[in-house]
Scaffold this motif. Structure first.
Motif, PDB file in Angstrom:
ATOM      1  N   ALA A   1       0.832  -1.209   0.000  1.00  0.00           N
ATOM      2  CA  ALA A   1       0.000   0.000   0.000  1.00  0.00           C
ATOM      3  C   ALA A   1       0.861   1.252   0.000  1.00  0.00           C
ATOM      4  O   ALA A   1       0.528   2.258  -0.633  1.00  0.00           O
ATOM      5  CB  ALA A   1      -0.927   0.000   1.209  1.00  0.00           C
ATOM      6  N   SER A   2       1.975   1.181   0.728  1.00  0.00           N
ATOM      7  CA  SER A   2       2.883   2.332   0.771  1.00  0.00           C
ATOM      8  C   SER A   2       4.320   1.867   0.913  1.00  0.00           C
ATOM      9  O   SER A   2       4.621   0.939   1.667  1.00  0.00           O
ATOM     10  CB  SER A   2       2.535   3.258   1.940  1.00  0.00           C
ATOM     11  OG  SER A   2       3.419   4.373   1.962  1.00  0.00           O
ATOM     12  N   ALA A   3       5.204   2.533   0.179  1.00  0.00           N
ATOM     13  CA  ALA A   3       6.641   2.297   0.324  1.00  0.00           C
ATOM     14  C   ALA A   3       7.275   3.426   1.126  1.00  0.00           C
ATOM     15  O   ALA A   3       8.492   3.464   1.310  1.00  0.00           O
ATOM     16  CB  ALA A   3       7.303   2.188  -1.048  1.00  0.00           C
ATOM     17  N   LEU A   4       6.445   4.345   1.604  1.00  0.00           N
ATOM     18  CA  LEU A   4       6.923   5.468   2.410  1.00  0.00           C
ATOM     19  C   LEU A   4       6.899   5.081   3.883  1.00  0.00           C
ATOM     20  O   LEU A   4       6.117   4.225   4.299  1.00  0.00           O
ATOM     21  CB  LEU A   4       6.030   6.691   2.194  1.00  0.00           C
ATOM     22  CG  LEU A   4       5.851   7.168   0.760  1.00  0.00           C
ATOM     23  CD1 LEU A   4       4.814   8.285   0.706  1.00  0.00           C
ATOM     24  CD2 LEU A   4       7.184   7.646   0.181  1.00  0.00           C
ATOM     25  N   CYS A   5       7.742   5.719   4.678  1.00  0.00           N
ATOM     26  CA  CYS A   5       7.721   5.463   6.110  1.00  0.00           C
ATOM     27  C   CYS A   5       8.070   6.736   6.865  1.00  0.00           C
ATOM     28  O   CYS A   5       8.840   7.573   6.383  1.00  0.00           O
ATOM     29  CB  CYS A   5       8.693   4.349   6.495  1.00  0.00           C
ATOM     30  SG  CYS A   5       8.451   3.776   8.201  1.00  0.00           S
TER      31      CYS A   5
ATOM     32  N   MET B   1       0.706   3.362  -3.345  1.00  0.00           N
ATOM     33  CA  MET B   1      -0.004   2.732  -4.454  1.00  0.00           C
ATOM     34  C   MET B   1      -1.262   3.530  -4.762  1.00  0.00           C
ATOM     35  O   MET B   1      -2.014   3.919  -3.856  1.00  0.00           O
ATOM     36  CB  MET B   1      -0.369   1.283  -4.116  1.00  0.00           C
ATOM     37  CG  MET B   1      -1.145   0.592  -5.229  1.00  0.00           C
ATOM     38  SD  MET B   1      -1.445  -1.181  -4.946  1.00  0.00           S
ATOM     39  CE  MET B   1       0.169  -1.855  -5.346  1.00  0.00           C
ATOM     40  N   SER B   2      -1.490   3.770  -6.026  1.00  0.00           N
ATOM     41  CA  SER B   2      -2.689   4.501  -6.446  1.00  0.00           C
ATOM     42  C   SER B   2      -3.876   3.549  -6.517  1.00  0.00           C
ATOM     43  O   SER B   2      -3.716   2.324  -6.651  1.00  0.00           O
ATOM     44  CB  SER B   2      -2.462   5.135  -7.819  1.00  0.00           C
ATOM     45  OG  SER B   2      -2.351   4.122  -8.818  1.00  0.00           O
TER      46      SER B   2
ATOM     47  N   PRO C   1      -3.379   7.532   1.905  1.00  0.00           N
ATOM     48  CA  PRO C   1      -4.706   8.084   2.211  1.00  0.00           C
ATOM     49  C   PRO C   1      -5.853   7.233   1.685  1.00  0.00           C
ATOM     50  O   PRO C   1      -7.004   7.421   2.100  1.00  0.00           O
ATOM     51  CB  PRO C   1      -4.675   9.463   1.542  1.00  0.00           C
ATOM     52  CG  PRO C   1      -3.649   9.343   0.462  1.00  0.00           C
ATOM     53  CD  PRO C   1      -2.612   8.414   0.990  1.00  0.00           C
ATOM     54  N   ASN C   2      -5.551   6.297   0.777  1.00  0.00           N
ATOM     55  CA  ASN C   2      -6.587   5.441   0.204  1.00  0.00           C
ATOM     56  C   ASN C   2      -6.649   4.067   0.874  1.00  0.00           C
ATOM     57  O   ASN C   2      -7.333   3.171   0.371  1.00  0.00           O
ATOM     58  CB  ASN C   2      -6.352   5.253  -1.299  1.00  0.00           C
ATOM     59  CG  ASN C   2      -6.450   6.549  -2.071  1.00  0.00           C
ATOM     60  OD1 ASN C   2      -7.366   7.340  -1.861  1.00  0.00           O
ATOM     61  ND2 ASN C   2      -5.499   6.785  -2.955  1.00  0.00           N
TER      62      ASN C   2
END
Length: 353
Positions: A27-31, A52-53, A82-83
């Motif tokens: 879902a996210s590669a950010l941290c 991920m969009s 956010p999704n």
């Protein structure tokens, strides 16, 4: 010779058609943290990371009814997307029976907890890794121990008040030399918070000499282990779990034995990165330089078999090289792509499986 060739083709086609039973979706590669044990701190070169969009996520919806689980975790913090909650809703609508994720717990604020309770997330694993503020914040740069504990407490309390049983909450603890003496107190703390499960896991991905010095298992790295000290605290933790009536599980054991699967990411779970790239596991999706058996750095590079924005996941799953990699692991062989990775050994394990 022709008979042998026919048998190979028949076996290959059979393996190709075997469906995947789960999916790891990043879902996210950010941290929002910079944990010194995290592989993202040891990339061989700079990489692009993001969320991920929904456009990419929707490409995966047709496959959700055939799997038993979708895990929305990669090498980032899922709640930064956010999704995320829309993804959970869409996955359930598409027929997925189980949606899970792992979080560092820093974003278990009132709003997110409210949405979690209102969503259909089946299980959440929260990485805490310590029983004290000092150790927690040393391991997880940027985290606030009190905030994480408060978030866990609020999640459990609101779930229980709602009368529901979801999500199932697991508190995970990475076993290391510097924190192993805290595990009995960790079990007691989590029991007081009324979490459903305490999960211990090994430091199976080692990326630095400092990390190597923290390993408490045998048979893979050339390190000296104080078994007596380790086993003393393990026994105490088990007794504490029994006393408090909390489930205690170990993901992986303390002797590294080769298995015909990948415990870190099972062979029937493709890993779909945030941008749609498909890899056999998260370790081969990013260029993290890990330490091999001899303690030397190994750069296996990045391995992807395609992108779901350009071709179907089913087509990617059936590509000859991908099928061959899975079959070699199942046969007990060591594919060159994996490089005798520790994920092929019994000390590894995923917190939600």
């Amino acid at each position: 010779m022709k008979s042998q060739l026919k048998n190979f083709v028949r076996k290959f086609k059979k393996a190709s058609l075997k469906p995947f039973t789960g999916m790891n979706i990043e879902a996210s590669a950010l941290c929002n943290l910079k944990c010194w044990i995290c592989p993202t701190q040891f990339y061989s070169h700079q990489v692009t990371r993001g969320n991920m969009s929904m456009e990419t996520f929707r490409k995966l919806l047709p496959y959700f009814k055939q799997v038993v689980n979708v895990d929305l975790t990669g090498w980032g913090e899922p709640f930064l997307n956010p999704n995320l909650f829309e993804m959970v809703v869409r996955a359930k609508e598409a027929g997925c029976p189980s949606v899970t994720l792992t979080t560092n717990g820093t974003l278990l604020n009132a709003e997110n907890v409210k949405q979690i309770i209102g969503s259909e997330i089946d299980a959440i694993s929260i990485s805490v890794d310590s029983a004290t503020k000092e150790t927690h914040e040393k391991l997880k740069a940027g985290s606030d121990f009190s905030q994480v504990i408060s978030g866990v407490q609020e999640l459990i309390a609101k779930r229980n008040r709602s009368g529901g049983k979801s999500p199932y909450v697991s508190a995970s603890f990475m076993l290391m030399k510097d924190n192993i003496e805290e595990i009995p107190n960790f079990v007691e703390l989590m029991a007081k918070l009324k979490v459903d499960e305490v999960a211990f896991k090994n430091l199976n991905g080692v990326f630095s000499p400092e990390g190597l010095n923290q390993v408490i298992y045998e048979g893979y790295y050339r390190v000296r282990i104080n078994q007596e000290r380790r086993d003393k605290y393990i026994v105490e933790a088990k007794k504490m779990a029994e006393k408090n009536g909390i489930r205690l599980v170990f993901h992986g054991n303390f002797i590294a034995e080769r298995i015909n699967d990948c415990w870190a990411t099972p062979l029937d779970y493709p890993f779909i990165g945030w941008n749609g790239d498909v890899s056999p596991c998260c370790a081969l999706r990013y260029p993290a330089i890990r330490l091999g058996k001899d303690g030397e750095g190994i750069d296996c590079g990045v391995l992807t078999f395609g992108n779901v924005n350009k071709e179907s996941l089913e087509r990617i799953w059936r590509k000859q090289r991908y099928v061959r990699l899975r079959e070699r692991v199942r046969a007990g062989e060591t594919p060159e792509e994996c490089g005798d990775c520790i994920g092929l050994y019994s000390v590894s394990g995923s917190p939600l499986r």
